[in-house]
Design an enzyme around this catalytic site. Structure first.
Site, short mmCIF file in Angstrom:
data_model
loop_
_atom_site.label_atom_id
_atom_site.label_comp_id
_atom_site.label_asym_id
_atom_site.label_seq_id
_atom_site.Cartn_x
_atom_site.Cartn_y
_atom_site.Cartn_z
N GLU A 51 0.88 -1.16 0.00
CA GLU A 51 0.00 0.00 0.00
C GLU A 51 0.92 1.22 0.00
O GLU A 51 1.17 1.82 1.04
CB GLU A 51 -0.93 -0.02 1.23
CG GLU A 51 -2.11 0.93 1.11
CD GLU A 51 -1.84 2.26 1.77
OE1 GLU A 51 -1.10 3.08 1.17
OE2 GLU A 51 -2.35 2.48 2.87
N GLU A 66 4.89 11.10 -0.05
CA GLU A 66 5.71 10.23 0.81
C GLU A 66 6.74 9.44 0.00
O GLU A 66 7.62 8.81 0.57
CB GLU A 66 4.87 9.29 1.68
CG GLU A 66 3.99 10.03 2.66
CD GLU A 66 3.15 9.11 3.51
OE1 GLU A 66 2.96 7.93 3.12
OE2 GLU A 66 2.68 9.55 4.58
#
Length: 525
Positions: free
Chosen positions: A258, A267
């Site tokens: 994920e 991120e």
């Protein structure tokens, strides 16, 4: 069995069938079976002994030891002696017999990780720092950002937030279980395993073995959760470390992860996902998910625009405890508009059909994620003030049996990702049928995020439109790392024309003092 980099772990054990000395001149006897092989972080040793109370112990310095495989369940461990005449000699060695081939692979993998850790600990400098080469992750990510990132994901409350996103978790579960044929009897690597929930899903689907790679302290919680589900946990190995650094004993048939952040790429974990693909996945292996799409559409939201603009009114005070704050008003105004807005919005705020940009995780190169340029072209369906660009994403689980999409679209069930909107400091005026063009450019930076460069323009409409002249254009620069979390549920805003007549503050009515060269550009033609 567990494979670990040894970070903050005192020891690791393997129960072996037997060990025996190789040296014919040795008079000592080997410990009687069963034998325990124990890696120790305190002494940087590999010990072989019958049990913890036994005094009959064979010790090897991890920095000087070598392990060689002789067969599926047989190996030798030898200790390096001196080097003379360019020929290396070995002082002693033992033969090792494992219970099965899987244990042999895990032991060899653990040995390499513990040996690597031994060299790192043995290379301490006088000032207390560690002399060791940086990984690719360390080269491109600021250390303070990485520390905060792994600290955040090392906490159970944040894992719970993701687990309770039932759209996310339920879609992953369905994608795995409905595609059992992709998992049954296969080796799986879970990239950024977190709590280990996806590893457990893979085991439920019949995976032969799952390697759950997790760099944060959440790896310890994952071990506990997996151990608490022994029927599944016996086929799961938790590997603590970054995918850029860890070594695994075998290649994977399928990767599961994920890796999505806000706007899909925030991120920068997609890069780690791609690195894991290149390092661990067999040719033509599967990736769950296999590709992602960033969707974009222009929007009109007068309330949001005014809400952001009004935040800077604090800096218009000319006597705040006797201090004139107005010199900072222009900077504050631009600062608020440099924050992308994360919230759930009503899809009726969109003024044109969306377009999408696809990222194929199975083919894209890591370096191609450093900078992403997306051309924009829309045809407005209504006359309105365009306040910026709305974005969301979805990902595809391309299973052999069932294809599943996980979407974060407006109007769909809300996820913990919500949607994202880039608000222009200078709105654009459009008519129905008018063309809106521009570019969305995402540039990665070392704080594990992206700088967003957005340019939008409105082309000439009506007679002479074929000349393609841009009548208005507006651009802005935003930091995806520092969004404005506006977590309200979507509201059914009315769009009656008379609402445009309210006495609201508009950007064109406010004088913005000149800033540096990186300030948002506003141009009216």
């Amino acid at each position: 069995m567990e494979v670990s980099l040894g970070h903050k772990r005192k020891q690791q054990e393997f129960s072996l069938v037997s060990v025996s000395h190789l040296s014919p001149s040795s008079s000592s006897t080997s410990p009687s079976p069963p034998v325990v092989a124990c890696f120790s972080a305190d002494s940087l040793e590999l010990r072989f002994q019958q049990d913890f109370d036994s005094s009959d112990v064979i010790k090897f310095d991890l920095q000087a030891a070598q392990v060689f495989k002789l067969g599926p369940v047989q190996s030798v461990c030898i200790s390096e002696g001196s080097e003379a005449a360019k020929e290396k000699s070995y002082s002693r060695g033992i033969a090792i017999e494992f219970n099965n081939e899987e244990q042999s692979k895990a032991f060899h993998c653990a040995f390499e990780q513990w040996k690597k850790e031994a060299f790192v600990q043995g290379a301490q400098l006088s000032n207390g720092t560690v002399s060791t080469s940086k990984s690719k992750f360390d080269d491109k990510i600021e250390a303070s950002s990485a520390k905060m990132y792994f600290h955040y994901y090392g906490q159970l409350l944040h894992q719970q937030n993701m687990l309770q996103d039932y759209v996310r978790t339920g879609t992953y579960f369905a994608a795995v279980i409905e595609n059992r044929t992709d998992f049954t009897g296969r080796v799986v690597v879970d990239v950024g395993a977190g709590s280990g929930i996806l590893s457990l899903f893979a085991a439920q689907a019949g995976a032969k073995h799952v390697y759950a790679v997790e760099a944060s302290e959440m790896a310890e919680y994952a071990r506990k959760l997996i151990a608490g589900n022994p029927s599944l946990g016996k086929r799961i190995t938790v590997v603590k470390g970054k995918v850029e650094e860890v070594e695994l004993p075998e290649k994977a048939d399928i990767l599961i992860s994920e890796p999505m952040g806000t706007l899909l790429v925030n991120e920068r974990m997609l890069e780690s996902y791609v690195i894991a693909r290149d390092r661990f996945l067999i040719p033509d292996g599967k990736m769950f998910p296999g590709n992602g799409r960033i969707h974009m559409a222009p929007f009109s939201d007068e309330y949001l625009f005014i809400e952001i603009a009004n935040k800077a009114l604090f800096w218009q005070q000319q006597s705040y405890y006797g201090v004139d704050l107005t010199p900072l008003y222009g900077s504050a105004f631009q600062g608020y508009f440099s924050q992308p807005v994360v919230d759930a919005f009503d899809p009726r705020l969109l003024v044109a059909p969306s377009i999408s940009h696809t990222i194929d995780f199975t083919k894209i190169k890591e370096e191609e994620l450093y900078e992403i340029e997306i051309p924009l072209k829309f045809i407005s369906l209504v006359g309105a003030r365009v306040h910026g660009l709305a974005c969301w994403f979805d990902v595809l689980f391309n299973g052999s049996t069932v294809q599943r999409w996980l979407t974060t679209a407006p109007g769909a069930p809300t996820t913990h990702w919500y949607q994202l909107r880039c608000v222009l400091l200078q709105p654009l005026y459009v008519m129905a049928g008018q063309e809106i063009t521009g570019q969305l450019r995402l540039v990665a930076h070392n704080a594990q995020s992206y700088t967003i460069h957005l340019t939008m323009g409105v082309k000439m409409w009506g007679p002479g439109a074929e000349q393609g002249e841009v009548l208005q254009s507006s651009s802005c620069k935003l930091d995806l790392k520092e969004p404005y979390y506006r977590m309200s549920q979507p509201q059914a805003y009315t769009v009656a024309p008379d609402q445009q007549q309210h006495p609201l503050i508009h950007a064109q009515d406010i004088h913005i003092q000149g800033q540096d060269a990186d300030e948002p550009d506003v141009e009216l033609q």
